[in-house]
Design an enzyme around this catalytic site. Structure first.
Site, PDB file in Angstrom:
ATOM      1  N   HIS A 307       0.860  -1.174   0.000  1.00 46.09           N
ATOM      2  CA  HIS A 307       0.000   0.000   0.000  1.00 46.09           C
ATOM      3  C   HIS A 307       0.894   1.221   0.000  1.00 46.09           C
ATOM      4  CE1 HIS A 307      -3.071   2.869   1.134  1.00 46.09           C
ATOM      5  NE2 HIS A 307      -3.944   1.965   0.754  1.00 46.09           N
ATOM      6  N   ASP A 364      -8.093  -5.029   0.109  1.00 45.97           N
ATOM      7  CA  ASP A 364      -8.654  -5.802  -1.003  1.00 45.97           C
ATOM      8  C   ASP A 364      -8.269  -7.264  -0.981  1.00 45.97           C
ATOM      9  OD1 ASP A 364     -10.110  -3.829  -2.197  1.00 45.97           O
ATOM     10  OD2 ASP A 364      -8.312  -2.962  -3.087  1.00 45.97           O
TER      11      ASP A 364
HETATM   12  N1  ACO Z   1       4.159  -7.696  -4.930  1.00 43.13           N
HETATM   13  C1  ACO Z   1       5.502  -7.728  -5.066  1.00 43.13           C
HETATM   14  N2  ACO Z   1       6.305  -6.658  -4.863  1.00 43.13           N
HETATM   15  C2  ACO Z   1       5.734  -5.507  -4.509  1.00 43.13           C
HETATM   16  C3  ACO Z   1       4.331  -5.385  -4.333  1.00 43.13           C
HETATM   17  C4  ACO Z   1       3.533  -6.533  -4.549  1.00 43.13           C
HETATM   18  N3  ACO Z   1       2.207  -6.474  -4.417  1.00 43.13           N
HETATM   19  N4  ACO Z   1       4.022  -4.120  -3.981  1.00 43.13           N
HETATM   20  C5  ACO Z   1       5.184  -3.477  -3.931  1.00 43.13           C
HETATM   21  N5  ACO Z   1       6.225  -4.295  -4.244  1.00 43.13           N
HETATM   22  C6  ACO Z   1       7.642  -3.957  -4.234  1.00 43.13           C
HETATM   23  C7  ACO Z   1       8.031  -3.138  -5.456  1.00 43.13           C
HETATM   24  O1  ACO Z   1       8.440  -3.966  -6.536  1.00 43.13           O
HETATM   25  C8  ACO Z   1       9.159  -2.290  -4.905  1.00 43.13           C
HETATM   26  O2  ACO Z   1      10.302  -3.115  -4.820  1.00 43.13           O
HETATM   27  P1  ACO Z   1      11.786  -2.465  -5.011  1.00 43.13           P
HETATM   28  O3  ACO Z   1      11.926  -1.495  -3.868  1.00 43.13           O
HETATM   29  O4  ACO Z   1      12.685  -3.631  -4.937  1.00 43.13           O
HETATM   30  O5  ACO Z   1      11.754  -1.800  -6.353  1.00 43.13           O
HETATM   31  C9  ACO Z   1       8.730  -1.995  -3.466  1.00 43.13           C
HETATM   32  O6  ACO Z   1       7.878  -3.119  -3.110  1.00 43.13           O
HETATM   33  C10 ACO Z   1       7.951  -0.696  -3.317  1.00 43.13           C
HETATM   34  O7  ACO Z   1       6.865  -0.727  -4.242  1.00 43.13           O
HETATM   35  P2  ACO Z   1       6.245   0.559  -4.949  1.00 43.13           P
HETATM   36  O8  ACO Z   1       5.549   0.134  -6.193  1.00 43.13           O
HETATM   37  O9  ACO Z   1       7.305   1.616  -5.063  1.00 43.13           O
HETATM   38  O10 ACO Z   1       5.211   1.020  -3.881  1.00 43.13           O
HETATM   39  P3  ACO Z   1       4.059   2.038  -4.161  1.00 43.13           P
HETATM   40  O11 ACO Z   1       3.774   2.711  -2.858  1.00 43.13           O
HETATM   41  O12 ACO Z   1       4.371   2.909  -5.318  1.00 43.13           O
HETATM   42  O13 ACO Z   1       2.831   1.118  -4.632  1.00 43.13           O
HETATM   43  C11 ACO Z   1       0.958  -0.319  -4.617  1.00 43.13           C
HETATM   44  C12 ACO Z   1       1.809   0.697  -3.822  1.00 43.13           C
HETATM   45  C13 ACO Z   1       0.605   0.293  -5.980  1.00 43.13           C
HETATM   46  C14 ACO Z   1      -0.331  -0.550  -3.861  1.00 43.13           C
HETATM   47  C15 ACO Z   1       1.773  -1.612  -4.771  1.00 43.13           C
HETATM   48  O14 ACO Z   1       2.114  -2.141  -3.517  1.00 43.13           O
HETATM   49  C16 ACO Z   1       1.029  -2.663  -5.610  1.00 43.13           C
HETATM   50  O15 ACO Z   1       1.120  -2.640  -6.843  1.00 43.13           O
HETATM   51  N6  ACO Z   1       0.280  -3.604  -4.937  1.00 43.13           N
HETATM   52  C17 ACO Z   1      -0.502  -4.576  -5.638  1.00 43.13           C
HETATM   53  C18 ACO Z   1      -1.810  -3.939  -6.098  1.00 43.13           C
HETATM   54  C19 ACO Z   1      -2.783  -3.706  -4.947  1.00 43.13           C
HETATM   55  O16 ACO Z   1      -3.005  -4.563  -4.112  1.00 43.13           O
HETATM   56  N7  ACO Z   1      -3.387  -2.490  -4.949  1.00 43.13           N
HETATM   57  C20 ACO Z   1      -4.400  -2.129  -3.947  1.00 43.13           C
HETATM   58  C21 ACO Z   1      -3.955  -0.962  -3.149  1.00 43.13           C
HETATM   59  S1  ACO Z   1      -5.098  -0.668  -1.872  1.00 43.13           S
HETATM   60  C22 ACO Z   1      -6.379   0.158  -2.553  1.00 43.13           C
HETATM   61  O17 ACO Z   1      -6.321   0.796  -3.567  1.00 43.13           O
HETATM   62  C23 ACO Z   1      -7.600   0.087  -1.796  1.00 43.13           C
END
Ligand code: ACO
Length: 428
Positions: A307, A364
């Protein structure tokens, strides 16, 4: 502690006031940055460090896993309030008295009918259309049938627009579902509660009775409360920024619905179930998918994990996890993908990749499992999220209007070509 932040650029010092929120959050107020520095701007893709507004609606502390609406904890609201009370609280700032709540509900019921011509627009969509696209379009179409909703300077018209959309949105959502299911468009029953009535509009068969199930009504009520607001997320910021041009409430909401649709935001609940189904079809090997999620050359992400703001357990996920168990037990549903979900959760919480990056299950991860148990098809999950988020969007839009916020218009750092002479078509 200093009340100013000092910025030094090429030996020149600039002072900017530090403001403090009611929960002691500090922010550097850079309103005067460009004027003071002769045009220097900030760069913050994804707005990870940028506050776009001051807001008195929702407080969340992602490090500690705290979420409060208007000061009340999400745990207490989910246990003691119903969705309409929470909607009133978010929009108007205080919990309603019985009289206020009754009036609010009656005003919503009075405005819940939808012009019959809306059905013609709905008819034009193919059955396969995604409900989010349909609902976004129909919400926008409502403007034509309710022209006073664009009078954003009139408190009376603003209130009318609010109760209208709270009344009509469940109808549009249920109709988007019924269209896909090939069922006749229908209305509910004003003697029912807001959530119960929505379920009736969704599920009443043309020739059968609707039997309300309190377990389902309570679970949905709770889910909607948990989704009702989440401060300046992607869709809410969209609603505020569209509204900042003085566009009406319905136009702003329609844009917010589109923003919510994406799989990195509201579309995640659908993506979670599709992912769990795919893992089941593939033999249920959670370890294989954990490895894929960690492999940087693989675009796969563990949906429902991580998140932008919560770097701790999402408090809503904790409540939902318990609710999912209750609903499945009460309804006697055995869902194999719940076991896969639990397995993934356990592995992720112990895996250094997820632990180091503070990736916890988000709201979610479990909501889709409850929706499935209720008989709501997967393509409708994000629409259910929108139904829950509606009061939050309204509250944020109203706050933005009442605070007379300026039009939203970010800056950029241009990285394109410098000035060059036009090249005639024969020389390109
Ligand atoms: N699976 C694997 N790796 C992940 C995930 C995941 N679900 N989420 C983040 N990471 C990793 C990224 O690859 C990144 O790794 P790195 O530092 O080695 O490059 C690190 O964790 C940070 O991730 P970011 O994408 O920079 O985090 P950000 O805050 O931008 O994104 C997000 C948050 C979009 C929610 C992300 O965690 C994601 O894509 N999750 C899956 C989709 C999801 O569940 N969305 C629902 C959000 S809640 C809502 O809207 C109600």
């Amino acid at each position: 502690m200093s009340k100013n932040a000092t910025l030094e650029i090429n030996g020149e010092k600039y002072e900017f006031p530090i403001i403090e929120g009611t929960e002691k959050e500090l922010a550097i107020n850079i309103k005067a940055l460009r004027t003071a520095t002769g045009g220097i701007t900030t760069l913050d893709p994804g707005y990870k460090n940028t506050g776009s507004c001051e807001s008195a609606i929702t407080f969340l502390n992602g490090e500690e896993g705290i979420l409060r609406y208007r000061g009340y904890s999400i745990e207490e609201l989910a246990e003691k309030a119903d969705f309409l009370e929470v909607a009133y609280l978010l929009i108007f700032g205080e919990l309603p008295t019985t009289e206020e709540l009754n009036k609010f509900h009656n005003d919503i019921k009075d405005q819940s009918h939808v012009d019959e011509d809306i059905k013609k627009i709905l008819d034009g969509f193919p059955k396969s259309a995604h409900p989010m696209g349909v609902i976004s379009s129909l919400t926008s179409a409502l403007i034509a049938f309710n022209p006073s909703s664009v009078n954003v300077d009139s408190p009376e018209d603003m209130y009318l627009a609010i109760v209208r959309i709270l009344g009509k949105f469940p109808v549009l959502t249920a109709w988007a579902y019924r269209k896909r299911a090939g069922l006749a468009m229908d209305y509910g029953d004003d003697s029912l509660g807001y959530v119960d009535n929505f379920l009736k509009m969704m599920f009443k068969k043309p020739s059968g009775e609707y039997n309300s199930n309190p377990v389902i009504v309570n679970a949905l009520d709770k889910l909607l409360i948990l989704h009702a607001d989440h401060e300046q997320n992607c869709s809410t910021s969209t609603v505020r920024i569209v509204g900042s041009s003085h566009a009406g409430l319905f136009a702003s909401l329609s844009a917010g619905i589109s923003a919510l649709w994406g799989p990195l935001h509201g579309g995640a609940n659908q993506a979670v179930i599709e992912m769990l189904e795919a893992i089941k079809e593939d033999g249920g090997d959670t370890k294989k998918y954990m490895a894929k999620a960690k492999d940087k050359s693989d675009p796969f992400r563990l949906m429902g994990f991580g998140h932008r703001v919560y770097k701790n357990f999402d408090p809503r996920a904790k409540i939902i996890k318990v609710a999912a168990d209750e609903v499945l037990n009460d309804l006697g549903v055995e869902d194999p993908i719940l076991d896969i979900a639990k397995g993934l959760e356990k592995e992720a919480l112990e895996d250094p990749y997820f632990v180091d990056r503070k990736l916890y299950p988000n709201v979610d991860f479990y909501s889709g499992i409850i929706y499935r148990a209720m008989g709501i098809p997967v393509e409708m999950f994000t629409a259910m999220f929108a139904l829950g988020r509606l009061p939050g969007w309204i509250a944020q839009w109203r706050e933005m209007r009442l605070r007379k916020e300026p039009i939203g218009r970010p800056r950029q750092v241009y990285i394109g070509e410098n000035h060059r002479p036009f090249k005639d078509i024969d020389f390109r």
